[in-house]
Design an enzyme around this catalytic site. Structure first.
Site, PDB file in Angstrom:
ATOM      1  N   VAL A  58     -21.023   6.830   1.371  1.00 51.34           N
ATOM      2  CA  VAL A  58     -20.700   5.963   0.231  1.00 51.34           C
ATOM      3  C   VAL A  58     -20.291   6.798  -0.984  1.00 51.34           C
ATOM      4  O   VAL A  58     -19.347   6.450  -1.698  1.00 51.34           O
ATOM      5  CB  VAL A  58     -21.868   5.007  -0.098  1.00 51.34           C
ATOM      6  CG1 VAL A  58     -21.570   4.189  -1.344  1.00 51.34           C
ATOM      7  CG2 VAL A  58     -22.141   4.086   1.081  1.00 51.34           C
ATOM      8  N   CYS A  59     -20.966   7.916  -1.211  1.00 51.89           N
ATOM      9  CA  CYS A  59     -20.614   8.782  -2.343  1.00 51.89           C
ATOM     10  C   CYS A  59     -19.229   9.396  -2.149  1.00 51.89           C
ATOM     11  O   CYS A  59     -18.465   9.539  -3.105  1.00 51.89           O
ATOM     12  CB  CYS A  59     -21.666   9.865  -2.532  1.00 51.89           C
ATOM     13  SG  CYS A  59     -23.280   9.211  -3.012  1.00 51.89           S
ATOM     14  N   THR A  60     -18.920   9.747  -0.920  1.00 47.32           N
ATOM     15  CA  THR A  60     -17.588  10.281  -0.620  1.00 47.32           C
ATOM     16  C   THR A  60     -16.524   9.223  -0.897  1.00 47.32           C
ATOM     17  O   THR A  60     -15.505   9.506  -1.543  1.00 47.32           O
ATOM     18  CB  THR A  60     -17.520  10.766   0.839  1.00 47.32           C
ATOM     19  OG1 THR A  60     -18.374  11.902   0.971  1.00 47.32           O
ATOM     20  CG2 THR A  60     -16.105  11.159   1.237  1.00 47.32           C
TER      21      THR A  60
END
Length: 169
Positions: A58-60
């Site tokens: 999700v952060c990517t």
């Protein structure tokens, strides 16, 4: 304030600044290990994307989505802050083939504590989006309640467009 991660509830370390407040004083470090202070962000409209851990899907996705938008807003600065180390951030950029990104490390947690975004029980920052105007005033904030969810990108970009025009490439 509290956030959840996969249904478990966690408290943030402090009080979050409100829309209308000045961005608190903090320091983070860029990819060359140079100190970046709050004052360095003032002077240009800035979208700050905060991610808990760059090495997660999700952060990517979040970091890539805002990086892809940056070229459309040359009058704005886009920065991503995580408390990953500079080495971890550099490794992420190499693995993702990402260049020309304003990636800032809050490994010392100055930003996390000053913004009230540190989640002690998780050891990272709460997923959020912040937009400051050129004077350093917070004009938009989005705290993602469930940390495994993506932010509302459209809402953040709409808020940004109230301050700077989009340029179609």
């Amino acid at each position: 304030m509290e956030v959840t991660r996969l249904g478990d509830t966690f408290s943030l370390s402090g009080t979050l600044p409100e829309v209308g407040d000045q961005l608190p004083k903090f320091k983070v470090f860029d990819q060359e290990n140079k100190k970046v202070k709050t004052a360095n962000l003032i002077g240009k409209v800035t979208l700050i994307s905060v991610v808990p851990d760059l090495d997660t899907p999700v952060c990517t996705i979040q970091t890539r989505k805002f990086t892809q938008q940056a070229d459309h807003y040359p009058d704005a600065r886009f920065a991503t802050i995580s408390n990953n180390s500079i080495a971890e951030q550099t490794g992420w950029c190499a693995a993702q083939g990402v260049e020309n990104i304003d990636l800032l490390s809050d490994e010392e947690l100055s930003f996390g504590y000053e913004m009230g975004l540190y989640v002690p029980n998780l050891g990272n920052l709460a997923r959020s989006i912040w937009i400051i105007d050129d004077t350093g005033k917070i004009v938009y904030r989005q705290i993602v309640t469930e940390q495994s969810d993506e932010p509302n990108y459209l809402e953040a970009i709409d808020a940004l467009e109230k301050l700077v025009p989009r340029v179609d490439l």
